[in-house]
Design an enzyme around this catalytic site. Structure first.
Site, PDB file in Angstrom:
ATOM      1  N   ASP A 129       0.867  -1.168   0.000  1.00 48.11           N
ATOM      2  CA  ASP A 129       0.000   0.000   0.000  1.00 48.11           C
ATOM      3  C   ASP A 129       0.911   1.226   0.000  1.00 48.11           C
ATOM      4  OD1 ASP A 129      -1.944  -1.920   0.410  1.00 48.11           O
ATOM      5  OD2 ASP A 129      -2.863  -0.927   2.130  1.00 48.11           O
ATOM      6  N   HIS A 169       5.124  -7.200  -0.334  1.00 49.71           N
ATOM      7  CA  HIS A 169       4.945  -8.485  -1.002  1.00 49.71           C
ATOM      8  C   HIS A 169       5.709  -8.539  -2.318  1.00 49.71           C
ATOM      9  CE1 HIS A 169       1.413  -9.443   1.667  1.00 49.71           C
ATOM     10  NE2 HIS A 169       1.469  -8.120   1.796  1.00 49.71           N
ATOM     11  N   SER A 224       7.216   4.118   5.781  1.00 50.13           N
ATOM     12  CA  SER A 224       8.508   4.333   5.148  1.00 50.13           C
ATOM     13  C   SER A 224       8.345   4.346   3.631  1.00 50.13           C
ATOM     14  CB  SER A 224       9.515   3.268   5.585  1.00 50.13           C
ATOM     15  OG  SER A 224      10.823   3.721   5.301  1.00 50.13           O
TER      16      SER A 224
END
Length: 287
Positions: A98, A154, A256
């Site tokens: 995201d 991922h 981050s």
């Protein structure tokens, strides 16, 4: 005035925002959050979670657990199965996380931009000219994870991790205000370049997680570095792992950035400022 509206007003004042988030003792603040966030004592847990949810627009509806043992447990939460399905099209790279797209485009003879007028060089970012060489004229996307977002990342495609290195560094905030003020910011912060090779076409991919203020550590599922990756300083970390598209690769302990590099011929499918979720289409492979 609510906490969120106060935060928005502070955010609109760039100099004040920069002062509050970067002119504090960054390493000390990061170590403090690393100590505080795992505490499971009910009062500490309750207050810290309430403050976080007050100042961040956090959506926990898709979290796998309904009850959080600590602030750390909430930050690094897993999601319900199927919440972030990876785009199944083999011609597409999926977003690893995201994020908000901070920048994207073409690497020009090894140079790219963290913000308008603020260039940096890929070899300085990854600490090795040979590692940077396949991407000197390639394509990049910068993905910024905010404190409210899902913090796990991922695999963007079926791939084999061929190389990983840890580069010790600072913990500057990586928000847009700091990126306009601190030259070569990503090259100053702690980071862990990951070199991978796609199953499809054998293309190389470079995934660079970059830590920031309050990120107590970066964790990885495909290599055992334990909770203290900083121990030992900058170094190569031996690893070799096959990871399927959409499978988890690791997580940040707070918000981050991930910078993803692909060779020349990959086509970005996103725009600067766009919000994207893990698994959604990010780039198209060469025809």
């Amino acid at each position: 005035m609510t906490g969120r509206s106060l935060l928005a007003r502070i955010g609109a004042q760039e100099d004040l925002n920069f002062l509050l988030t970067n002119r504090i003792p960054r390493r000390l603040a990061t170590r403090f959050i690393g100590w505080l966030s795992p505490i499971e004592q009910p009062l500490v847990r309750g207050v810290s979670l309430k403050l976080w949810r007050t100042f961040c627009n956090v959506d926990l509806s898709d979290a796998q657990d309904g009850h959080f043992r600590s602030l750390h447990h909430a930050f690094t939460r897993a999601l319900k199965p199927g919440s972030r399905p990876a785009d199944p099209d083999p011609e597409l790279l999926a977003s690893p996380s995201d994020a908000i797209v901070g920048a994207c485009g073409t690497v020009e003879d090894g140079a790219l931009y963290q913000a308008k007028g603020m260039p940096y060089r890929i070899e300085e970012l990854v600490g090795d000219a040979a590692l940077a060489a396949p991407f000197r004229d390639g394509t990049f996307v910068t993905l910024r994870l905010t404190a409210a977002m899902y913090h796990r990342f991922h695999a963007p495609h079926d791939l084999i991790v061929e190389d990983m290195r840890y580069i010790s560094g600072d913990t500057w905030n990586v928000n847009p205000i700091a990126l306009k003020k601190v030259e070569r910011l990503f090259c100053r912060n702690e980071r862990a370049p990951i070199l991978a090779r796609l199953d499809r076409g054998g293309y190389r991919l470079l995934i660079v997680p970059v830590a920031a203020i309050l990120v107590a550590s970066m964790r990885f599922t495909f290599v055992d570095v334990g909770p203290h990756i900083r121990v030992g300083g900058s170094r190569p970390i031996p690893c070799a792992a096959h990871i399927a598209k959409g499978e988890e690769m690791g997580w940040f302990e707070h918000g981050s950035t991930i910078i993803l590099f692909a060779p020349k011929g990959f086509e970005p499918l996103v725009e600067t400022g766009q919000e994207i979720r893990a698994g959604q289409a990010l780039m198209r492979l060469p025809a």
